[in-house]
Write a protein that holds these residues in place. Structure first.
Motif, mmCIF file in Angstrom:
data_model
loop_
_atom_site.group_PDB
_atom_site.id
_atom_site.type_symbol
_atom_site.label_atom_id
_atom_site.label_comp_id
_atom_site.label_asym_id
_atom_site.label_seq_id
_atom_site.Cartn_x
_atom_site.Cartn_y
_atom_site.Cartn_z
ATOM 1 N N GLU A 54 4.226 18.427 1.605
ATOM 2 C CA GLU A 54 3.711 17.079 1.842
ATOM 3 C C GLU A 54 3.176 16.596 0.499
ATOM 4 O O GLU A 54 2.532 17.362 -0.225
ATOM 5 C CB GLU A 54 2.595 17.146 2.884
ATOM 6 N N SER A 61 13.322 5.398 13.750
ATOM 7 C CA SER A 61 11.890 5.230 13.614
ATOM 8 C C SER A 61 11.625 4.666 12.228
ATOM 9 O O SER A 61 12.300 5.032 11.273
ATOM 10 C CB SER A 61 11.250 6.621 13.754
ATOM 11 N N ARG A 62 10.676 3.730 12.116
ATOM 12 C CA ARG A 62 10.285 3.283 10.777
ATOM 13 C C ARG A 62 8.797 2.978 10.767
ATOM 14 O O ARG A 62 8.218 2.607 11.805
ATOM 15 C CB ARG A 62 11.101 2.064 10.325
ATOM 16 N N VAL A 63 8.195 3.155 9.595
ATOM 17 C CA VAL A 63 6.768 2.877 9.462
ATOM 18 C C VAL A 63 6.604 1.374 9.256
ATOM 19 O O VAL A 63 7.257 0.786 8.397
ATOM 20 C CB VAL A 63 6.167 3.664 8.281
ATOM 21 N N VAL A 64 5.737 0.748 10.073
ATOM 22 C CA VAL A 64 5.538 -0.704 9.951
ATOM 23 C C VAL A 64 4.118 -1.053 9.506
ATOM 24 O O VAL A 64 3.837 -2.219 9.236
ATOM 25 C CB VAL A 64 5.869 -1.442 11.268
ATOM 26 N N GLY A 65 3.244 -0.066 9.424
ATOM 27 C CA GLY A 65 1.889 -0.387 8.985
ATOM 28 C C GLY A 65 1.097 0.858 8.655
ATOM 29 O O GLY A 65 1.386 1.944 9.161
ATOM 30 N N ARG A 66 0.133 0.697 7.769
ATOM 31 C CA ARG A 66 -0.738 1.809 7.378
ATOM 32 C C ARG A 66 -2.125 1.288 7.128
ATOM 33 O O ARG A 66 -2.292 0.259 6.482
ATOM 34 C CB ARG A 66 -0.254 2.431 6.070
ATOM 35 N N GLU A 67 -3.108 1.980 7.661
ATOM 36 C CA GLU A 67 -4.492 1.679 7.310
ATOM 37 C C GLU A 67 -5.079 2.974 6.791
ATOM 38 O O GLU A 67 -5.626 3.769 7.544
ATOM 39 C CB GLU A 67 -5.309 1.269 8.546
ATOM 40 N N ILE A 68 -4.888 3.196 5.517
ATOM 41 C CA ILE A 68 -5.388 4.431 4.921
ATOM 42 C C ILE A 68 -6.625 4.076 4.103
ATOM 43 O O ILE A 68 -6.586 3.168 3.265
ATOM 44 C CB ILE A 68 -4.322 5.094 4.032
ATOM 45 N N VAL A 69 -7.708 4.758 4.390
ATOM 46 C CA VAL A 69 -8.945 4.479 3.680
ATOM 47 C C VAL A 69 -8.970 5.301 2.398
ATOM 48 O O VAL A 69 -8.868 6.525 2.429
ATOM 49 C CB VAL A 69 -10.166 4.840 4.562
ATOM 50 N N PRO A 114 -1.262 16.856 10.025
ATOM 51 C CA PRO A 114 -0.469 15.974 10.900
ATOM 52 C C PRO A 114 1.013 15.929 10.493
ATOM 53 O O PRO A 114 1.895 15.915 11.345
ATOM 54 C CB PRO A 114 -1.150 14.615 10.738
ATOM 55 N N ALA A 169 9.439 12.705 10.877
ATOM 56 C CA ALA A 169 9.983 13.991 11.313
ATOM 57 C C ALA A 169 11.473 13.915 11.651
ATOM 58 O O ALA A 169 12.192 14.909 11.492
ATOM 59 C CB ALA A 169 9.216 14.492 12.533
ATOM 60 N N ASN A 196 -11.729 8.072 12.841
ATOM 61 C CA ASN A 196 -11.032 9.151 13.548
ATOM 62 C C ASN A 196 -10.772 10.385 12.697
ATOM 63 O O ASN A 196 -10.919 11.515 13.159
ATOM 64 C CB ASN A 196 -9.658 8.651 14.006
ATOM 65 N N ASP A 197 -10.336 10.138 11.456
ATOM 66 C CA ASP A 197 -9.875 11.282 10.676
ATOM 67 C C ASP A 197 -11.035 12.066 10.062
ATOM 68 O O ASP A 197 -10.817 13.005 9.311
ATOM 69 C CB ASP A 197 -8.865 10.859 9.617
#
Lengths: 250, 311
Positions: free
Chosen positions: B8, B175-183, B93, B70, B238-239
């Protein structure tokens, strides 16, 4: 739209597990059992989709001995429409369960399968991903939000550092994280109603699935106990101990 | 017998856990290779090539590997079964999402979160929220494993592995990624931090969580964590959750503030070297596992601790 929700009967999360004295397994005799908490979240999500007019039917599926009917009745009491028990007294490992669920899905043709992300007994976190692979369908694991669209579902996933939203082509397999929803409690009238809902039983042989275990488990043991329990008098004592005894701070 | 560790990465660097998975692969015997798949990830491949014990890096670049999904990655891995006896990834994850999918594609029963390698086919893993350890023997010819990073030392640097370019597999377009909220945080990553300061229900509010714990974390260079109760109450994201179903941490020093110590929380931190509990309830279960328990009001004790530390 049909939704399938697998449910697993596991040891209740409040029970302190004990290893058998000969190390051959975990003592499950007379222990309180319950529906795996993540599967309850999955049932709740499916029932909410039905209440929102998106899903038309919610089918709960469990794999295991006949007593798993209890878990299916719980799912029915929470709002599932009918249930299927794949009855087997053999040990069913996650790969075998994924194959059984795949066989059930081949018959039922669901648009969505919502699994718990892991069972709190073996903590494997595998079945949903394996089912998606066997069905050759996309997977939305560790979901904290689902939004159904036309032929697609957007899944917000809990990943390192925050959230990621993926769009999956339907049919798809979802696995639930803790914060997808807060499951309701089954009311007494719904528990009574659940007893009359259809529960069909089948077997691995009838589904044509080989469930022979691939993994053997032995030498069950409790991890070494921590020698904790010491108290410090005050903050100054704590800092002194951390500096001079544990030597973990400068 | 050759093991493949699936890395990763963020294109330039490897994520925490990869170096530990390389150590676990080495213990399983044979050579260790690392797969770096993504888009524009030559930097990460170079980082993998420097890991001690790695003899070859497979670099596979295509836009459909960019998000680490995946579906496409498992399909790519499934084409490599003639080359590898073991497939490993860290139990993050990313790895938890990927490896079971691979297992099912190649009809192998995966083994999750191994904490020890006892032989090429023998592993130890925790079950029941870490209250039981069990030896698992696999009858499958190929092993598919996720590795609990805290149980293995990180492979060191200084290696000089070859980098082989691996042709990409097809884009399955499921499947495709459409959004990310990474702090983005200035703090160390929770699972890799030397010190973790965690808050529980006793913090009372999100505001208190930050106001009370941040100065302590700043002073100690610590990562922030939380119990499930604190995350459910919205005090922390959450994380941050440490526990059976959240992050597993094993820092040098774990400071549990206002955390009662449910077994699900203990499962995520009880392998920490030193545990400090600050809780006003002397009977809270957290005190039983703590090396140093301070019974008192956290709203007084934590600021006093910061002061005593010279912060």
């Amino acid at each position: 739209m049909k939704v399938i929700v697998p449910v697993k009967r596991v040891i209740d999360y409040n029970v302190k597990v004990r290893v058998k004295s000969d190390g051959s397994g975990v003592d499950l005799a007379n222990v309180k059992m319950a529906v795996n908490p993540f599967d309850e979240i999955a049932v709740e999500e499916a029932v909410r989709l039905k209440e929102a007019g998106i899903a038309t039917e919610v089918v709960a599926v469990s794999c295991g001995p006949s007593v798993c009917q209890e878990s299916l009745r719980t799912a029915l009491a929470l709002g599932a429409d009918r249930a299927i028990l794949v009855e087997s007294d053999s040990e069913l490992q996650p790969l075998a369960v994924a194959k059984l669920l795949k066989a059930v899905c081949d018959k039922e043709q669901p648009t969505l399968v919502i699994c718990g992300k892991q069972a709190i007994d073996d903590d494997a976190n595998q079945t949903g991903q394996m089912l998606a692979a066997l069905m050759n369908r996309p997977q939305g694991t560790f979901a904290s939000k689902l939004v159904l669209g036309d032929g697609k579902v957007q899944v917000t996933r809990e990943v390192d550092g925050g959230l990621e939203t993926v769009e999956l082509m339907l049919p798809a397999v979802i696995t639930t994280d803790l914060r997808l929803n807060e499951p309701r409690y089954a009311t007494l009238p719904n528990i009574m109603k659940a007893k009359k809902k259809p529960l069909e039983t089948t077997t691995p042989a009838a589904l044509g699935v080989d469930v022979a275990p691939r993994l053997s488990h032995s030498r069950f043991a409790e991890p070494p106990k921590r020698a904790g329990g010491k108290k410090v008098a005050d903050v100054a004592d704590l800092v002194d101990k951390l500096r001079n005894e544990a030597k973990v701070i400068a | 017998m050759t093991a493949l560790v699936i890395a990763e990465h963020d294109n330039n660097e490897l994520k925490p856990g990869v170096a530990q998975a390389v150590s676990a692969a080495g213990q399983a015997g044979g050579e260790t290779h690392v797969l770096v798949a993504g888009a524009h990830c030559a930097g990460a491949a170079a980082a993998a090539a420097r890991l001690q014990g790695v003899s070859r890096v497979l670099l596979c670049e295509a836009s459909h590997y960019a998000d680490g999904g995946a579906e496409c990655l498992a399909a790519l891995l499934a084409t490599l079964t003639s080359r590898y006896s073991h497939f490993l990834a860290a139990a993050t994850p990313f790895g938890k999402n990927l490896m079971p999918r691979l297992g099912a594609l190649i009809d192998v029963a995966p083994i999750s979160e191994i904490v020890a390698v006892e032989g090429p086919s023998s592993f130890v893993r925790p079950i029941y929220a870490g209250n039981v350890l069990v030896k698992v023997d696999s009858a499958d010819a190929i092993k598919v494993l996720t590795v609990r990073a805290t149980a293995f030392s990180a492979a060191g640097g200084g290696g000089t592995a070859d980098i082989e370019t691996l042709p990409a597999g097809p884009d399955l377009a499921m499947s495709r990624v459409v959004g990310r909220e990474i702090v983005k945080s200035e703090r160390p990553e929770l699972t890799a931090a030397r010190v973790v300061v965690s808050g529980g229900r006793g913090m009372g509010s999100g505001e208190n969580y930050h106001k009370v714990l941040e100065p302590l974390a700043d002073r100690l260079g610590a990562a922030l964590g939380a119990s499930r109760a604190a995350v459910d109450a919205g005090f922390a994201p959450n994380d941050y959750q440490v526990g059976q179903t959240g992050k597993i941490v094993a820092p040098e020093l774990y400071i549990a503030v206002g955390i009662s110590g449910a077994i699900q929380h203990l499962a995520g931190m009880k392998d920490s070297k030193v545990i400090v509990a600050i809780n006003k309830d002397p009977d809270a279960p957290i005190h039983q596992v703590a090396d140093y328990g301070l019974v008192g009001d956290l709203f007084e004790a934590v600021p006093a601790l910061v002061k005593e530390l010279g912060g």
